[in-house]
Structure formats: structure tokens, C-alpha cells
Design a protein around this motif. Structure first.
Motif, PDB file in Angstrom:
ATOM      1  N   VAL A  64      68.754   3.668  52.922  1.00  0.00           N
ATOM      2  CA  VAL A  64      67.980   4.887  53.169  1.00  0.00           C
ATOM      3  C   VAL A  64      67.280   4.729  54.521  1.00  0.00           C
ATOM      4  CG1 VAL A  64      66.114   6.383  52.358  1.00  0.00           C
ATOM      5  CG2 VAL A  64      67.651   5.288  50.715  1.00  0.00           C
ATOM      6  N   GLY A  65      67.567   5.651  55.425  1.00  0.00           N
ATOM      7  CA  GLY A  65      66.975   5.616  56.761  1.00  0.00           C
ATOM      8  C   GLY A  65      65.549   6.139  56.746  1.00  0.00           C
ATOM      9  N   LEU A  66      64.673   5.416  57.439  1.00  0.00           N
ATOM     10  CA  LEU A  66      63.267   5.803  57.485  1.00  0.00           C
ATOM     11  C   LEU A  66      62.701   5.486  58.866  1.00  0.00           C
ATOM     12  CD1 LEU A  66      60.989   6.865  55.619  1.00  0.00           C
ATOM     13  CD2 LEU A  66      60.437   4.482  55.145  1.00  0.00           C
ATOM     14  N   PRO A  67      62.363   6.514  59.639  1.00  0.00           N
ATOM     15  CA  PRO A  67      61.775   6.234  60.953  1.00  0.00           C
ATOM     16  C   PRO A  67      60.288   5.951  60.814  1.00  0.00           C
ATOM     17  CG  PRO A  67      61.920   8.575  60.668  1.00  0.00           C
ATOM     18  CD  PRO A  67      62.505   7.948  59.425  1.00  0.00           C
ATOM     19  N   ILE A  68      59.811   4.999  61.554  1.00  0.00           N
ATOM     20  CA  ILE A  68      58.381   4.705  61.531  1.00  0.00           C
ATOM     21  C   ILE A  68      57.770   5.363  62.764  1.00  0.00           C
ATOM     22  CG2 ILE A  68      56.630   2.892  61.538  1.00  0.00           C
ATOM     23  CD1 ILE A  68      58.348   3.027  58.978  1.00  0.00           C
ATOM     24  N   ILE A  69      57.198   6.542  62.536  1.00  0.00           N
ATOM     25  CA  ILE A  69      56.574   7.310  63.619  1.00  0.00           C
ATOM     26  C   ILE A  69      55.127   7.561  63.212  1.00  0.00           C
ATOM     27  CG2 ILE A  69      56.611   9.431  64.974  1.00  0.00           C
ATOM     28  CD1 ILE A  69      59.574   9.724  64.188  1.00  0.00           C
ATOM     29  N   LEU A  70      54.203   7.029  63.972  1.00  0.00           N
ATOM     30  CA  LEU A  70      52.789   7.197  63.632  1.00  0.00           C
ATOM     31  C   LEU A  70      52.045   8.076  64.635  1.00  0.00           C
ATOM     32  CD1 LEU A  70      51.943   3.579  62.420  1.00  0.00           C
ATOM     33  CD2 LEU A  70      52.633   5.558  61.069  1.00  0.00           C
ATOM     34  N   LYS A  71      52.769   8.760  65.482  1.00  0.00           N
ATOM     35  CA  LYS A  71      52.174   9.739  66.389  1.00  0.00           C
ATOM     36  C   LYS A  71      52.436  11.119  65.790  1.00  0.00           C
ATOM     37  CE  LYS A  71      51.209   6.833  69.780  1.00  0.00           C
ATOM     38  NZ  LYS A  71      49.989   6.110  69.617  1.00  0.00           N
ATOM     39  N   LYS A  72      51.365  11.817  65.507  1.00  0.00           N
ATOM     40  CA  LYS A  72      51.435  13.089  64.781  1.00  0.00           C
ATOM     41  C   LYS A  72      52.401  14.091  65.416  1.00  0.00           C
ATOM     42  CE  LYS A  72      48.293  16.554  62.926  1.00  0.00           C
ATOM     43  NZ  LYS A  72      46.884  16.898  62.801  1.00  0.00           N
ATOM     44  N   LYS A  73      52.228  14.346  66.700  1.00  0.00           N
ATOM     45  CA  LYS A  73      53.050  15.349  67.383  1.00  0.00           C
ATOM     46  C   LYS A  73      54.534  14.958  67.340  1.00  0.00           C
ATOM     47  CE  LYS A  73      53.061  18.004  71.659  1.00  0.00           C
ATOM     48  NZ  LYS A  73      52.436  18.170  72.965  1.00  0.00           N
ATOM     49  N   LEU A  74      54.817  13.696  67.616  1.00  0.00           N
ATOM     50  CA  LEU A  74      56.195  13.212  67.613  1.00  0.00           C
ATOM     51  C   LEU A  74      56.796  13.260  66.206  1.00  0.00           C
ATOM     52  CD1 LEU A  74      58.581  11.951  69.137  1.00  0.00           C
ATOM     53  CD2 LEU A  74      57.540   9.716  68.727  1.00  0.00           C
ATOM     54  N   PHE A  75      56.004  12.903  65.213  1.00  0.00           N
ATOM     55  CA  PHE A  75      56.481  12.923  63.826  1.00  0.00           C
ATOM     56  C   PHE A  75      56.967  14.323  63.438  1.00  0.00           C
ATOM     57  CE2 PHE A  75      55.834  13.700  59.328  1.00  0.00           C
ATOM     58  CZ  PHE A  75      56.471  12.621  58.738  1.00  0.00           C
ATOM     59  N   PHE A  76      56.125  15.329  63.676  1.00  0.00           N
ATOM     60  CA  PHE A  76      56.495  16.692  63.271  1.00  0.00           C
ATOM     61  C   PHE A  76      57.598  17.275  64.150  1.00  0.00           C
ATOM     62  CE2 PHE A  76      52.338  16.365  61.137  1.00  0.00           C
ATOM     63  CZ  PHE A  76      52.780  16.611  59.848  1.00  0.00           C
ATOM     64  N   LYS A  77      57.634  16.899  65.411  1.00  0.00           N
ATOM     65  CA  LYS A  77      58.729  17.342  66.287  1.00  0.00           C
ATOM     66  C   LYS A  77      60.059  16.740  65.813  1.00  0.00           C
ATOM     67  CE  LYS A  77      60.161  17.302  71.117  1.00  0.00           C
ATOM     68  NZ  LYS A  77      59.860  16.817  72.459  1.00  0.00           N
ATOM     69  N   PHE A  78      60.034  15.453  65.475  1.00  0.00           N
ATOM     70  CA  PHE A  78      61.241  14.754  65.036  1.00  0.00           C
ATOM     71  C   PHE A  78      61.744  15.309  63.709  1.00  0.00           C
ATOM     72  CE2 PHE A  78      63.508  11.026  63.229  1.00  0.00           C
ATOM     73  CZ  PHE A  78      64.444  10.850  64.237  1.00  0.00           C
ATOM     74  N   THR A  79      60.845  15.503  62.743  1.00  0.00           N
ATOM     75  CA  THR A  79      61.277  16.034  61.447  1.00  0.00           C
ATOM     76  C   THR A  79      61.837  17.450  61.596  1.00  0.00           C
ATOM     77  OG1 THR A  79      59.011  16.725  60.928  1.00  0.00           O
ATOM     78  CG2 THR A  79      59.751  14.621  60.018  1.00  0.00           C
ATOM     79  N   LYS A  80      61.244  18.235  62.468  1.00  0.00           N
ATOM     80  CA  LYS A  80      61.742  19.597  62.683  1.00  0.00           C
ATOM     81  C   LYS A  80      63.120  19.575  63.328  1.00  0.00           C
ATOM     82  CE  LYS A  80      60.582  24.023  64.717  1.00  0.00           C
ATOM     83  NZ  LYS A  80      59.645  24.791  65.510  1.00  0.00           N
ATOM     84  N   SER A  81      63.316  18.735  64.347  1.00  0.00           N
ATOM     85  CA  SER A  81      64.612  18.697  65.037  1.00  0.00           C
ATOM     86  C   SER A  81      65.721  18.166  64.130  1.00  0.00           C
ATOM     87  CB  SER A  81      64.526  17.859  66.311  1.00  0.00           C
ATOM     88  OG  SER A  81      64.365  16.498  66.016  1.00  0.00           O
ATOM     89  N   CYS A  82      65.354  17.350  63.144  1.00  0.00           N
ATOM     90  CA  CYS A  82      66.344  16.806  62.200  1.00  0.00           C
ATOM     91  C   CYS A  82      66.480  17.659  60.938  1.00  0.00           C
ATOM     92  CB  CYS A  82      65.965  15.381  61.804  1.00  0.00           C
ATOM     93  SG  CYS A  82      66.064  14.202  63.141  1.00  0.00           S
ATOM     94  N   ASN A  83      65.750  18.753  60.892  1.00  0.00           N
ATOM     95  CA  ASN A  83      65.803  19.666  59.751  1.00  0.00           C
ATOM     96  C   ASN A  83      65.332  18.988  58.456  1.00  0.00           C
ATOM     97  OD1 ASN A  83      66.333  22.261  58.809  1.00  0.00           O
ATOM     98  ND2 ASN A  83      68.352  21.678  58.064  1.00  0.00           N
ATOM     99  N   ILE A  84      64.295  18.161  58.559  1.00  0.00           N
ATOM    100  CA  ILE A  84      63.779  17.419  57.411  1.00  0.00           C
ATOM    101  C   ILE A  84      62.511  18.092  56.911  1.00  0.00           C
ATOM    102  CG2 ILE A  84      62.874  15.192  56.620  1.00  0.00           C
ATOM    103  CD1 ILE A  84      65.853  15.188  57.481  1.00  0.00           C
ATOM    104  N   PRO A  85      62.531  18.591  55.681  1.00  0.00           N
ATOM    105  CA  PRO A  85      61.306  19.182  55.143  1.00  0.00           C
ATOM    106  C   PRO A  85      60.256  18.105  54.867  1.00  0.00           C
ATOM    107  CG  PRO A  85      63.178  19.511  53.642  1.00  0.00           C
ATOM    108  CD  PRO A  85      63.664  18.701  54.785  1.00  0.00           C
ATOM    109  N   VAL A  86      59.042  18.369  55.277  1.00  0.00           N
ATOM    110  CA  VAL A  86      57.921  17.472  55.022  1.00  0.00           C
ATOM    111  C   VAL A  86      57.071  18.116  53.939  1.00  0.00           C
ATOM    112  CG1 VAL A  86      55.876  16.384  56.037  1.00  0.00           C
ATOM    113  CG2 VAL A  86      57.943  16.663  57.420  1.00  0.00           C
ATOM    114  N   PRO A  87      56.696  17.352  52.911  1.00  0.00           N
ATOM    115  CA  PRO A  87      55.889  17.934  51.837  1.00  0.00           C
ATOM    116  C   PRO A  87      54.622  18.600  52.380  1.00  0.00           C
ATOM    117  CG  PRO A  87      56.606  15.725  51.250  1.00  0.00           C
ATOM    118  CD  PRO A  87      56.978  15.943  52.685  1.00  0.00           C
ATOM    119  N   ILE A  88      54.295  19.766  51.832  1.00  0.00           N
ATOM    120  CA  ILE A  88      53.155  20.549  52.304  1.00  0.00           C
ATOM    121  C   ILE A  88      51.850  19.773  52.144  1.00  0.00           C
ATOM    122  CG2 ILE A  88      52.754  21.816  50.158  1.00  0.00           C
ATOM    123  CD1 ILE A  88      52.600  23.421  53.599  1.00  0.00           C
TER     124      ILE A  88
END
Length: 146
Positions: A64-88
């Protein structure tokens, strides 16, 4: 030789259709004798379990792939570009501050990894994205790696 094929539990952002994605995947599997799989990262365990069942693969063949991103802006940009839903709830709990995001992200990753382990997903592939500082910080704050 073992080949690692990517799978996309949330489907690849540029996928034409689910049917076409599964057809391509099955075709790639038929070419190779020994295949392991690595997921694009996902927080959707239901999609992950459905994909395993549909593709008739085992958890022992899957990382299971898991990126370790602890920068808020980058985290949400990355999840959006990969089409990954983040729990509300995660979005809401990290809305306020940068420091709170780091703490919540570490806790979120920990809980996700613990849940994967409870479901017998024993192989995790950390994507560092060349963010070594984030990985080191995660390891220092992580409860599961101690």
C-alpha cells in the motif's frame, strides 16, 4: 524477476472508464509470471478491498503506497492532483494552523497504518517525494514505529 505493477484503488485521474482500467490491468498481469502490486496512495479502505477482490490478488502481493507529506498546502495539492478523497473530518481538524496540521497528519498516518495492519495489509511503501525532512519528522513523532 518480480514485476511491481501499479494499481489505483480510486482509479487513475486520467482513466477513461472503470471497465477499461480493469481490462488493461488484467492484460498486464497475463504478460508476467510473477507479479507484485503497489497502490497509488489511498485513504479509502473500502475501494482497496474491492479492488483486491475484483482483480483476484492477495494482500501478500500488495504494497500500500503512502506518501509522507507534512506540508499542508502540498498535501492537499497532491491529493487533489491524484484524485484521492481526503476524509472531511481530517480537512476540518487541520483547517486552523500549520503546527496543528503536522500533528494531525502524523496521527492520521499512524491510525491509517494501524488500521491497515489490523486488516492484514502488512506491506507499506512510503513515498518520500524527496521530502526527507517530512519523513524524519514523521518517524520521530510516530507511535507505531517506536
Amino acid at each position: 524477476m518480480k514485476i511491481h505493477l501499479p494499481i489505483y484503488p480510486n482509479l487513475h485521474p486520467k482513466t477513461i472508464s472503470n471497465i477499461y482500467e480493469f481490462y488493461r490491468f488484467k492484460k498486464r498481469i497475463s504478460i508476467f509470471k510473477q507479479v507484485n502490486f503497489i497502490t497509488q496512495f489511498t485513504f479509502d479502505l473500502l475501494s482497496l478491498r474491492i479492488m483486491i477482490k475484483k482483480l483476484n490478488i492477495t494482500k501478500s502481493e500488495l504494497s500500500v503506497g503512502l506518501p509522507i507529506i507534512l506540508k499542508k498546502k502540498l498535501f492537499f495539492k497532491f491529493t487533489k492532483s491524484c484524485n484521492i478523497p481526503v476524509p472531511i473530518w481530517f480537512k476540518k481538524s487541520t483547517f486552523k494552523s500549520k503546527r496543528k496540521f503536522i500533528l494531525e497528519a502524523c496521527n492520521f498516518y499512524n491510525e491509517f497504518i494501524i488500521t491497515l495492519n489490523k486488516l492484514n495489509f502488512n506491506r507499506i511503501q512510503f513515498f518520500t517525494l524527496n521530502r526527507i525532512k517530512d519523513v524524519n519528522l514523521f518517524i520521530r513523532r510516530s507511535l507505531i514505529l517506536k
